[in-house]
Scaffold this motif. Structure first.
Motif, short mmCIF file in Angstrom:
data_model
loop_
_atom_site.label_atom_id
_atom_site.label_comp_id
_atom_site.label_asym_id
_atom_site.label_seq_id
_atom_site.Cartn_x
_atom_site.Cartn_y
_atom_site.Cartn_z
N ASP A 27 0.97 -1.11 0.30
CA ASP A 27 0.02 -0.10 0.11
C ASP A 27 1.07 1.33 0.19
OD1 ASP A 27 0.66 0.45 2.69
OD2 ASP A 27 -0.76 -0.56 3.37
N ARG A 28 0.06 2.43 -0.08
CA ARG A 28 0.95 3.60 -0.16
C ARG A 28 1.79 3.93 0.93
NH1 ARG A 28 -1.27 8.76 -3.52
NH2 ARG A 28 0.39 10.31 -3.31
N GLU A 29 1.53 3.52 2.06
CA GLU A 29 1.89 3.76 3.35
C GLU A 29 3.30 2.87 3.38
OE1 GLU A 29 1.63 3.40 8.35
OE2 GLU A 29 -0.20 3.20 6.86
N GLU A 30 3.13 1.78 2.92
CA GLU A 30 4.56 0.65 2.76
C GLU A 30 5.49 1.23 2.00
OE1 GLU A 30 2.65 -3.64 3.89
OE2 GLU A 30 1.94 -2.45 2.04
N LEU A 31 4.82 1.96 0.73
CA LEU A 31 5.84 2.18 -0.42
C LEU A 31 6.66 3.57 0.15
CD1 LEU A 31 3.66 2.00 -3.22
CD2 LEU A 31 5.74 0.69 -3.02
N GLU A 32 5.90 4.48 0.79
CA GLU A 32 6.68 5.59 1.50
C GLU A 32 7.49 5.36 2.39
OE1 GLU A 32 3.36 8.25 2.57
OE2 GLU A 32 3.57 9.04 0.32
N ALA A 33 7.34 4.21 3.42
CA ALA A 33 8.38 3.89 4.38
C ALA A 33 9.70 3.47 3.57
CB ALA A 33 7.72 2.56 5.03
N ARG A 34 9.40 2.87 2.34
CA ARG A 34 10.57 2.64 1.68
C ARG A 34 11.45 3.63 0.82
NH1 ARG A 34 13.11 -2.59 2.45
NH2 ARG A 34 11.32 -4.19 2.81
N ASP A 42 -5.59 1.60 -3.84
CA ASP A 42 -4.69 2.26 -2.65
C ASP A 42 -3.30 1.06 -2.48
OD1 ASP A 42 -5.95 4.71 -1.99
OD2 ASP A 42 -7.03 3.62 -0.64
N ARG A 43 -3.64 0.12 -3.40
CA ARG A 43 -2.48 -1.08 -3.29
C ARG A 43 -1.91 -1.13 -4.71
NH1 ARG A 43 -2.46 -3.86 1.19
NH2 ARG A 43 -1.83 -5.82 0.35
N TYR A 44 -0.60 -1.26 -4.70
CA TYR A 44 0.21 -1.63 -5.99
C TYR A 44 1.07 -2.77 -5.83
CZ TYR A 44 -1.11 3.27 -5.95
OH TYR A 44 -1.80 4.45 -6.09
N LEU A 98 5.36 10.20 -1.35
CA LEU A 98 5.24 9.95 -2.85
C LEU A 98 3.94 10.50 -3.00
CD1 LEU A 98 5.77 6.08 -3.08
CD2 LEU A 98 7.11 7.90 -4.00
N ASP A 99 4.13 11.79 -4.09
CA ASP A 99 2.82 12.46 -4.52
C ASP A 99 2.43 11.63 -5.75
OD1 ASP A 99 4.47 13.10 -6.59
OD2 ASP A 99 4.68 15.08 -6.24
N ASP A 100 1.17 12.12 -6.42
CA ASP A 100 0.58 11.28 -7.30
C ASP A 100 1.53 11.22 -8.62
OD1 ASP A 100 -1.67 10.84 -5.92
OD2 ASP A 100 -2.78 12.41 -6.64
N ALA A 101 2.24 12.16 -8.89
CA ALA A 101 3.10 12.22 -9.89
C ALA A 101 4.14 10.94 -9.93
CB ALA A 101 3.60 13.62 -10.20
N ALA A 102 4.61 11.01 -8.43
CA ALA A 102 5.77 10.14 -8.45
C ALA A 102 5.22 8.65 -8.45
CB ALA A 102 6.40 10.09 -6.93
N LEU A 103 4.27 8.43 -7.84
CA LEU A 103 3.47 6.96 -8.00
C LEU A 103 3.29 6.67 -9.69
CD1 LEU A 103 0.80 7.08 -5.34
CD2 LEU A 103 2.97 4.97 -5.80
N ALA A 104 2.90 7.77 -10.40
CA ALA A 104 2.58 7.54 -11.87
C ALA A 104 4.00 7.08 -12.45
CB ALA A 104 1.95 8.79 -12.51
#
Length: 261
Positions: free
Chosen positions: A99-106, A131-133, A110-116
């Protein structure tokens, strides 16, 4: 160079003289130097012993260790007879979903552009849950995270990842095209397998090419990285020397530049 007699080597390496002699008999240690009747061991023997101790503590047996130490090019799979498993597609491995929280911990905020950008680069894929990738493989996000922790910018890393993967795709296409051309050469263009034996032959050929490509790519990439690192270090050394020269020639406040006599 530090030298040891066998008793000293056993003490500093945390093993026994009996083990040392046994490892020599199995070819895990090079033979010692000889000064008369005295065997002299070096730092290379110590490094090998420490490596053996570590591998034993991790559950490897002496047969595995013999493969590692006597054949530097051997892969773990060769030593453990896992080649059939290793030939299975890596894509069949479980891909972690984060999820986004786990990604940001690593990776940091992350804004939407970074995720994209991570999705466009193939690092992540969207799932049915917005909310999961899904990560491309189990290591890709942790590896990027370690580089982010070193201070590298994520946008730069994503660009590097895209360009690197593009090169890998080119290399894979070269290898698989060669295998396809071999099938055409031996069976004719447009050939299709008509029996289990035909299928086994084609799969065996493509699998052998895949494995050869994997091993050769690892070795080639190691060599290329070593060469690139040496080149960068030389360039940095030259730049550091130029900077030191420039700073040494800079004038002091109210004075003239120093010149060598």
């Amino acid at each position: 160079m530090t030298e040891y007699r066998i008793d000293d080597l056993a003490r500093v390496s945390g093993t026994t003289t009996r083990n040392i002699r046994g490892y020599q008999e199995r070819g895990l240690l090079p033979q010692p130097l000889r000064r008369g009747r005295v065997a002299i061991y070096t730092e290379k023997h110590l490094r090998n012993l420490l490596a053996i101790n570590k591998l034993l503590s991790n559950g490897f047996n002496l047969g595995h260790i013999a493969t590692f130490l006597t054949n530097p090019g051997a892969r773990i799979g060769d030593a453990l007879d896992l080649n059939e498993i290793l030939d299975e597609p890596w894509a069949s491995a479980k891909r972690p979903v984060l999820d986004r929280e786990e990604l940001e911990a690593r990776l940091g905020p992350l804004d939407d552009a970074a995720l994209a950008s991570l999705i466009d680069a193939g690092v992540l894929a969207e799932t049915d849950d917005p909310d999961r990738y899904e990560a491309a493989d189990p290591n890709i996000v942790p590896n990027l995270g370690r580089l982010v922790d070193k201070g590298m910018d994520l946008a730069v890393l994503v660009d590097v990842q895209q360009r690197f993967v593009a090169k890998m795709n080119e290399a894979a296409e070269i290898l698989m095209t060669a295998a396809h051309d071999e099938v055409d050469r031996r069976r004719g263009p447009g050939w299709l397998p008509a029996s289990d034996e035909d299928v086994a032959w084609a799969v065996g050929l493509l699998g052998a090419m895949r494995r050869a490509g994997t091993e050769n790519a690892h070795a080639a990439l190691d060599r290329a990285l070593d060469a690139a690192l040496d080149q960068e270090l030389r360039a940095h050394k030259v730049a550091a020397g130029d900077r030191a020269d420039a700073e040494g020639a800079a004038p002091e406040p109210g004075g003239e530049p120093h010149t060598a006599v």
